[in-house]
Design a protein around this motif. Structure first.
Motif, PDB file in Angstrom:
ATOM      1  N   GLU A   1       2.786   4.054  -1.648  1.00 15.94           N
ATOM      2  CA  GLU A   1       2.808   4.683  -2.975  1.00 15.94           C
ATOM      3  C   GLU A   1       3.566   5.999  -2.878  1.00 15.94           C
ATOM      4  O   GLU A   1       4.010   6.397  -1.793  1.00 15.94           O
ATOM      5  N   ASP A   2       3.670   6.677  -4.001  1.00 15.24           N
ATOM      6  CA  ASP A   2       4.391   7.951  -4.040  1.00 15.24           C
ATOM      7  C   ASP A   2       3.839   8.957  -3.038  1.00 15.24           C
ATOM      8  O   ASP A   2       4.602   9.645  -2.361  1.00 15.24           O
TER       9      ASP A   2
ATOM     10  N   ASN B   1       4.467  -0.008  -5.948  1.00 13.59           N
ATOM     11  CA  ASN B   1       3.727   1.191  -6.337  1.00 13.59           C
ATOM     12  C   ASN B   1       4.547   2.470  -6.215  1.00 13.59           C
ATOM     13  O   ASN B   1       4.024   3.563  -6.409  1.00 13.59           O
TER      14      ASN B   1
ATOM     15  N   TYR C   1       0.808  -1.213   0.000  1.00 14.55           N
ATOM     16  CA  TYR C   1       0.000   0.000   0.000  1.00 14.55           C
ATOM     17  C   TYR C   1       0.847   1.271   0.000  1.00 14.55           C
ATOM     18  O   TYR C   1       0.300   2.370   0.006  1.00 14.55           O
TER      19      TYR C   1
END
Length: 199
Positions: A122-123, A149, A120
């Motif tokens: 992410e950026d 991600n 989970y």
């Protein structure tokens, strides 16, 4: 006895059903529940205790200042004065931490974070992390491994962690421009030891 034998044979003979999208949504929902921030809890027990509860609930482990062992068991979190146990390191390997839980990260003493196989992350998580004033001062080491991600954008945002001394990046298929990342960190954090194990 014969009846139970026939029933068990029928159950054993059934093929396993493929995992449905519904179960994926269920686990996503459940993980979001684990990440939900309770601001009253943070106020009542302090940021380090609340963050410890969040991280362990999500499958991560923490280490406190002055202690060698990692705290792994939610049911054995230390008790005592609120200011006694300060999180120094976080290992979020295989955990379900996600952006909505990052309000727990108002921590002042975290020096090391390891994000490994965090599906989970992410950026926007890394961008948020790098904008937290306390972490900008305290963070010294970070490892990001097999977080599918994460892209160049999230990694470059980490240049805001101005005291970062060591950054290890491995198995990140979203990273497309290694040289751009190397150059960005050479410019913004010249004393950073950057280790890359990327394809």
């Amino acid at each position: 006895m014969m009846l139970f034998g026939k029933i068990s044979q029928q159950f054993c003979g059934l093929k396993k059903l493929p995992r449905s999208r519904d179960s994926r949504y269920f686990w996503g929902w459940l993980n979001a529940v684990f990440n939900k921030v309770d601001h009253e809890r943070i106020r009542d027990v302090g940021p380090d205790r609340a963050a410890s509860e969040w991280l362990l609930r999500c499958g991560a482990v923490v280490r406190y200042h002055g202690q060698e062992r990692w705290q792994k068991d939610y049911n054995h979190l230390p008790t005592g004065p609120l200011d006694k146990y300060k999180i120094q390191a976080i290992d979020a390997t295989d955990s379900c931490i996600m952006s909505i839980g990052f309000d727990h990260m108002g921590l002042q003493h975290v020096e090391k974070i390891r994000l490994c196989k965090c599906h989970y992350i992410e950026d926007d998580c890394l961008e948020r992390l790098s904008q937290l004033g306390n972490l900008q001062k305290s963070m010294l080491e970070m490892e990001i491994i097999s977080c599918g991600n994460v892209t160049d954008k999230g990694i470059i945002a980490l240049h805001h962690l101005r005291n970062l001394k060591y950054l290890f990046l491995s198995d990140l298929p979203g990273i497309k421009e290694k040289e751009k990342i190397v150059q960005a960190f050479k410019t913004s954090l010249p004393s950073l030891e950057l280790k890359l194990d990327l394809k």
